[in-house]
Design a protein around this motif. Structure first.
Motif, PDB file in Angstrom:
ATOM      1  N   THR A 196      17.689 -28.008  66.549  1.00 18.64           N
ATOM      2  CA  THR A 196      17.255 -27.315  67.760  1.00 18.64           C
ATOM      3  C   THR A 196      18.037 -27.748  68.989  1.00 18.64           C
ATOM      4  OG1 THR A 196      15.551 -28.998  68.197  1.00 18.64           O
ATOM      5  CG2 THR A 196      14.920 -27.102  66.836  1.00 18.64           C
ATOM      6  N   LYS A 197      18.938 -28.722  68.861  1.00 13.52           N
ATOM      7  CA  LYS A 197      19.690 -29.226  69.996  1.00 13.52           C
ATOM      8  C   LYS A 197      20.786 -28.237  70.404  1.00 13.52           C
ATOM      9  CE  LYS A 197      20.759 -33.653  69.598  1.00 13.52           C
ATOM     10  NZ  LYS A 197      21.225 -34.928  68.980  1.00 13.52           N
ATOM     11  N   ILE A 238      11.392 -25.651  78.123  1.00 13.14           N
ATOM     12  CA  ILE A 238      11.703 -25.312  76.734  1.00 13.14           C
ATOM     13  C   ILE A 238      12.633 -26.383  76.184  1.00 13.14           C
ATOM     14  CG2 ILE A 238      12.635 -23.552  75.181  1.00 13.14           C
ATOM     15  CD1 ILE A 238      12.150 -21.542  77.555  1.00 13.14           C
ATOM     16  N   GLY A 239      12.078 -27.303  75.422  1.00 12.11           N
ATOM     17  CA  GLY A 239      12.868 -28.409  74.894  1.00 12.11           C
ATOM     18  C   GLY A 239      12.038 -29.674  74.873  1.00 12.11           C
ATOM     19  N   ASP A 240      12.625 -30.726  74.373  1.00  9.42           N
ATOM     20  CA  ASP A 240      11.910 -31.996  74.237  1.00  9.42           C
ATOM     21  C   ASP A 240      12.891 -33.135  74.467  1.00  9.42           C
ATOM     22  OD1 ASP A 240       9.759 -33.655  73.817  1.00  9.42           O
ATOM     23  OD2 ASP A 240       9.203 -32.758  71.897  1.00  9.42           O
ATOM     24  N   VAL A 261      15.699 -24.728  79.995  1.00 11.73           N
ATOM     25  CA  VAL A 261      16.007 -24.964  78.587  1.00 11.73           C
ATOM     26  C   VAL A 261      16.891 -26.193  78.487  1.00 11.73           C
ATOM     27  CG1 VAL A 261      17.108 -24.067  76.504  1.00 11.73           C
ATOM     28  CG2 VAL A 261      15.876 -22.510  78.021  1.00 11.73           C
ATOM     29  N   GLY A 262      16.511 -27.145  77.644  1.00 19.23           N
ATOM     30  CA  GLY A 262      17.366 -28.307  77.446  1.00 19.23           C
ATOM     31  C   GLY A 262      16.600 -29.537  77.028  1.00 19.23           C
ATOM     32  N   SER A 263      17.343 -30.582  76.706  1.00 15.49           N
ATOM     33  CA  SER A 263      16.713 -31.851  76.345  1.00 15.49           C
ATOM     34  C   SER A 263      16.215 -32.543  77.603  1.00 15.49           C
ATOM     35  CB  SER A 263      17.702 -32.750  75.597  1.00 15.49           C
ATOM     36  OG  SER A 263      18.831 -33.017  76.402  1.00 15.49           O
TER      37      SER A 263
END
Length: 401
Positions: free
Chosen positions: A17-18, A250-252, A216-218
């Motif tokens: 998902t990265k 959106i991301g972790d 969106v992103g880490s």
């Protein structure tokens, strides 16, 4: 034409998902559209294989510790030096697999401690591309741990010198490669976006009483999400009841709990989706009214080398974008036409841009429409690959389909 795509970095799952995983998949798709048969050689395949890549051949050789059978990304007593050596050995095994299977082109995503391209291209006498996405040596030292810098430098020199083309995602990355390997044959190839996978958002506001800005992103420090939360709090303090903003993250990543606490402390309504498959990102963006790239103030004496995938995805989704004018972003977004640019480190300016969007529905629609057009015309992955293969053809005098 047979292409061997090599990724020896265990931190980059091919089916993950990265953003780096998305990059791998999109380059593979671009090769497919160019008529090539691709086999991926990697140390970590991942588990989120998209349907359209179900038939992609993958050779996975995880790095193992010298003192026990087990992947280096697991837990245990192996030293940092042992882990780095294990990656080097896994990369050599990947190169052996490429030589065994044969190919017409080798395309390697630059990984610390991998000289797979040099090994396989030399044995097969085929052209090779080394794709460099970041100054990994410094990145590893600053954000993680690097135990054998001399080995990392030597491997980069060997691989870059062996490559017919070193494809770098930004001018700072080009300079970084040239500083270490002056003889490297570089080409600037910024990131792109799949405008078929990411379709434009439906027109109109998502909710009659509030607006949502998406990110969106880490969740890591260099993405600037704390500044986004502060900007939203400032914007809401000045907005009317119909112009308040919520946030969709959106991301972790390791910063998630701190960000959740920060949002609560600021009184900002924020949804954290966690990590999601790449195919889920467009639908989540479509539930937002704008998108944000709040990168922080650049670190002194260091180039902002990134070519941000999120900004290209925002363009393809037809989002009105607010972004800080750092690094490559001013070369991607045209202020007032495909996005709104603000100074980094100035949450008040970011808040003012959000309130400008909240007050002007026509501006939101115009920015989104022009963003989508820019993505289609200028930023396709096919165009990125064409830049790379054109330089390779010039240097090797080979023809491409």
């Amino acid at each position: 034409m047979r292409v061997a795509y090599v990724c020896a970095d265990p931190g980059v799952p091919v089916f993950g998902t990265k953003g780096s995983s998305v990059h791998v998949q999109e380059i593979v798709r671009a090769w497919h559209r160019a008529g090539a048969d691709v086999t991926v050689y990697c140390t970590r395949a991942g588990t989120d294989r998209p349907a359209d890549l179900a038939g992609l051949p993958v050779v996975e050789i995880p790095p193992h510790r010298a003192d026990r059978a087990g992947p280096v990304c697991g837990t245990g007593p192996a030293s940092g030096e042992e882990r780095e050596r294990a990656i080097e050995e896994a990369a050599a095994a990947l190169a052996e697999a490429v030589v065994r299977d044969g190919c017409d082109v080798i395309y390697e995503r630059y990984s610390l401690f991998s000289a797979a391209l040099a090994m396989a291209a030399g044995a097969l006498r085929v052209p090779g591309v080394l794709e460099v996405n970041a100054p990994l040596i410094e990145e590893q030292q600053q954000y993680r741990q690097l135990f054998d810098r001399r080995l990392a430098e030597a491997v980069l020199h060997r691989n870059a010198l062996a490559a017919d083309t070193v494809a770098a995602v930004s001018e700072p990355v080009v300079r970084w490669v040239k500083q270490r390997v002056p003889e490297a044959r570089t080409v600037l190839a910024p990131n792109g976006v799949n405008t078929e996978r990411i379709r434009p958002r439906p027109r109109g506001r998502r909710h009659p009483r509030q607006l949502t800005v998406g990110f969106v992103g880490s969740l890591k420090p260099w993405h600037g999400v704390p500044a986004l939360l502060t900007a939203v709090a400032l914007a809401n303090a000045e907005a009317g009841t119909d112009g308040r903003w919520t946030v969709k993250i959106i991301g972790d990543g390791p910063g998630r709990q701190d960000l959740e606490r920060a949002a609560a402390g600021l009184g900002v309504e924020a949804e954290f989706t966690g990590a999601v498959p790449p195919d889920a990102v467009p639908g989540l963006l479509h539930k937002c009214d704008a998108a944000a790239a709040p990168y922080p103030q650049p670190v002194p004496d260091r180039d902002d080398y990134f070519s941000p995938l999120k900004v290209y995805e925002y363009l393809a989704a037809g989002m009105p974008i607010v972004a800080t004018a750092v690094g490559q972003i001013p070369s991607i977004l045209e202020d007032g036409r495909t996005g709104l640019l603000v100074a980094p480190g100035d949450p008040a300016a970011f808040a003012a841009a959000l309130n400008r969007l909240a007050a002007d529905a026509a501006l939101r629609e115009r920015l989104g429409t022009q963003a989508r057009a820019a993505a289609v015309e200028h930023h396709s992955w096919d165009g990125v690959l064409a830049l790379i293969t054109e330089s390779l053809a010039i240097r090797r005098e080979v023809a491409w389909p």
